[in-house]
Write a protein that holds these residues in place. Structure first.
Motif, short mmCIF file in Angstrom:
data_model
loop_
_atom_site.label_atom_id
_atom_site.label_comp_id
_atom_site.label_asym_id
_atom_site.label_seq_id
_atom_site.Cartn_x
_atom_site.Cartn_y
_atom_site.Cartn_z
N PHE A 65 28.57 -44.47 30.07
CA PHE A 65 27.18 -44.90 30.16
C PHE A 65 26.75 -45.45 31.51
CE2 PHE A 65 28.24 -44.98 25.66
CZ PHE A 65 27.26 -44.13 25.19
N LYS A 66 27.72 -45.79 32.36
CA LYS A 66 27.35 -46.39 33.63
C LYS A 66 27.06 -45.27 34.62
CE LYS A 66 29.06 -50.14 36.58
NZ LYS A 66 30.19 -51.07 36.74
N ARG A 67 25.84 -45.19 35.06
CA ARG A 67 25.48 -44.25 36.11
C ARG A 67 24.78 -45.05 37.19
NH1 ARG A 67 27.76 -41.38 32.98
NH2 ARG A 67 27.18 -39.36 32.13
N LYS A 68 24.83 -44.57 38.38
CA LYS A 68 24.03 -45.21 39.40
C LYS A 68 22.58 -45.05 38.97
CE LYS A 68 24.30 -45.84 44.31
NZ LYS A 68 25.05 -47.10 44.29
N ALA A 69 21.87 -46.16 38.89
CA ALA A 69 20.48 -46.10 38.42
C ALA A 69 19.61 -45.51 39.52
CB ALA A 69 20.00 -47.48 38.02
N THR A 70 19.69 -44.19 39.63
CA THR A 70 18.97 -43.51 40.71
C THR A 70 17.51 -43.29 40.34
OG1 THR A 70 19.72 -41.46 39.74
CG2 THR A 70 20.95 -42.27 41.64
N GLY B 226 17.26 -39.08 32.72
CA GLY B 226 17.09 -38.55 34.07
C GLY B 226 15.79 -37.79 34.23
N THR B 227 15.46 -36.99 33.22
CA THR B 227 14.22 -36.20 33.26
C THR B 227 13.01 -37.11 33.49
OG1 THR B 227 15.12 -34.58 31.74
CG2 THR B 227 12.71 -34.67 31.89
N HIS B 228 13.04 -38.29 32.91
CA HIS B 228 11.88 -39.17 32.98
C HIS B 228 12.08 -40.35 33.93
CE1 HIS B 228 9.66 -36.98 29.97
NE2 HIS B 228 10.74 -36.93 29.23
N GLY B 229 13.14 -40.31 34.74
CA GLY B 229 13.36 -41.39 35.70
C GLY B 229 13.45 -42.75 35.04
N CYS B 230 14.18 -42.80 33.92
CA CYS B 230 14.25 -44.02 33.12
C CYS B 230 15.72 -44.43 32.97
CB CYS B 230 13.62 -43.74 31.75
SG CYS B 230 13.51 -45.20 30.67
N PRO B 231 16.28 -45.17 33.94
CA PRO B 231 17.72 -45.45 33.93
C PRO B 231 18.14 -46.43 32.84
CG PRO B 231 16.65 -46.60 35.74
CD PRO B 231 15.60 -45.69 35.13
#
Lengths: 330, 330
Positions: free
Chosen positions: B11-16, B113-118
């Motif tokens: 679940f940890k992704r860089k909140a890009t 990711g599609t909606h830019g919602c980290p």
């Protein structure tokens, strides 16, 4: 009673005490207007019946604790509470039990009221009893107390007293017995923990890192050490003294020393703040403790490397691995 | 694998994609820096295995849907996504199933990711499989689409197509059969709903009220009517035509008319936007629909009183009560 009535009756309150709540429960989303020049702190916790609390848990205490553990995360960030949401899965017998719902919502909303943290939304559904709370807080930019800020030579501090929640849990599980007055005080700590919000705010600009003690002192200290890339030396005697000065102090003499050490170092559910601060900040830490009405004890210091060392009064070392807390899936 | 590894790995992704995320997963709280001059929209939903999804549900679709239903609440408010948290109770067999976790997190994070919602925080614990998501969004002050704004004479609109999710559910429950192509399209709607975020943003300043259709068209319309203190007259034929123009249109002829009417009016799980707008705004509504690539159909209008009237093409009335959705505790 339907889902919507249940929310209305037990959980919908006028979100008073906060001009920042534009719209509360009852629409697709709540609307909040955070103050300009603030960062938003956000944290979620989930409590499951049978794992985090027993089916016969006092519902008022359960409501209190479900919010308290989230507010404790805000405290550990130095943030002030803004608002929270509640998602609640209820088995049919709970949904049909007004006394339980009334007590649960009262415990929850009383603590929310104390800290000016209104319930602004959520969800209820049928299912195994599960409480999921998300809390929002505010902190000025750059002033949040992160886990990653501990520096070489910093003091390690802990607020309040440790180990009582685990002492109570052990007694309730019949792992051991406690004198009645010790048990009573310890149960309060287990069932109605106090989030250290005032101390967290007072430590802004003073502490270099912070975390709340939920899994156990040494286990949570490891998170600071890993995030900061440092090691630490902890004085076991200083930690023990935090237990002995607690409300259980009167009866602590009746508890074997090795049990007291284990519950203090690894007990968990304490919701005290564990933090680091430069030695030059000692006076400011003590002032923050005094102004917030929360005692703070110095229990060690930050060292180079990555090791966590646990030291006896005679200078010999204890193996800390036995005290590294528990892991939900271990 | 421990709790912390599980978060790290899946679940940890860089909140890009968002300069507003100051600090993501891994501390006591995440830190967000919402833009100045914006209000914060917040919503929570909880999904329980056996109630909201079956044990054999495709985990990727489950991850998608758990976030989609929350994003749909933002859409219904006219808010843009900012970030979300996930609280996840996992039974031991799921926690020990990397393929399930990988698929679940992929479905979840792909939509994020599609909606830019980290994903900025959350909690995992052992327990009956339960997903609780809290989503945060931003909307300019005063521009949120509330349920309470419907006015006399306003048109009632609905986006996209209705009833397919319920058609698929009925087929999976063997309540009825569907032609394979109809079932395929309908299952997509049930398992991977599309949050109408672009339409919601485009309707700011145009719609007078909005809600997302999660419990069923007429049931959700009742929420708007109650919040706004108005009644409505709905054209059953216009609603039916939204079903017939859907991806199931080709095969809709094979579905009995009364079933199509019931699934369309009361099906639920559609995650379309139901909204009202002044008649003078019709061109702007159609432009919002066109720019967001989301069809919108006019299905009725707001009347005085508090009644919900459902009208056949010949002017006679149908009793709407049989279509007023379901209630989780009824």
């Amino acid at each position: 009673m339907g889902e919507f009535d249940l929310i209305d009756r037990y959980f919908k309150r006028k979100a008073t005490g906060s001009a920042q709540v534009v719209l509360g429960v009852g629409d697709d989303c709540a609307l909040l207007a955070p103050a300009a020049g603030q960062q938003l702190a956000i944290s979620s916790d989930m409590l499951v019946e049978g794992r985090h609390f027993m089916p016969d848990a006092d519902p008022s205490g359960l409501g209190h604790k479900a919010l308290a553990v989230n507010l404790s995360d805000l405290a550990a960030m130095g943030a002030s509470p803004l608002a929270f949401t509640l998602a609640l899965a209820l088995p049919p017998e709970r949904a049909a039990d007004p006394a339980w719902l009334e007590a649960f919502s009262s415990g929850l909303l009383a603590l929310a009221g104390t800290h000016g943290c209104p319930l602004v939304g959520g969800d209820t559904t049928a299912g195994p009893l599960t409480l999921s709370i998300t809390v929002l807080g505010l902190v000025p930019p750059g002033e949040a107390l992160r886990r990653s800020g501990a520096q070489l030579g910093d003091d390690v501090w802990v607020s309040g007293t440790l180990g009582q929640a685990r002492l109570a849990l052990g007694a309730l599980r019949q792992e051991w017995r406690l004198p009645p007055d010790v048990l009573h005080a310890a149960r309060q700590r287990l069932e109605r923990p106090t989030p250290r919000l005032a101390l967290g705010v007072a430590l802004r600009g003073v502490a270099s890192s912070a975390i709340d003690v939920s899994d156990g002192l040494l286990g949570d200290l490891q998170h600071i050490l890993q995030a900061s890339g440092v090691g630490a030396r902890i004085d076991a005697q200083a930690v023990l003294e935090t237990a002995a000065t607690g409300a259980s102090g009167q009866g602590a003499g009746s508890i074997p020393q090795d049990r007291l050490l284990a519950t203090t170092l690894a007990g968990g559910d304490d919701y005290e703040l564990l933090f680091t601060a430069a030695a030059a900040q000692r006076d400011k830490v003590l002032r923050a403790a005094a102004t917030s009405g929360t005692p703070a004890s110095r229990i060690g210091h930050i060292e180079a490397g990555s090791a966590l060392r646990l030291q006896r009064p005679d200078g010999s070392e204890l193996d800390p691995r036995q005290y590294l807390g528990f892991d939900h899936f271990a």
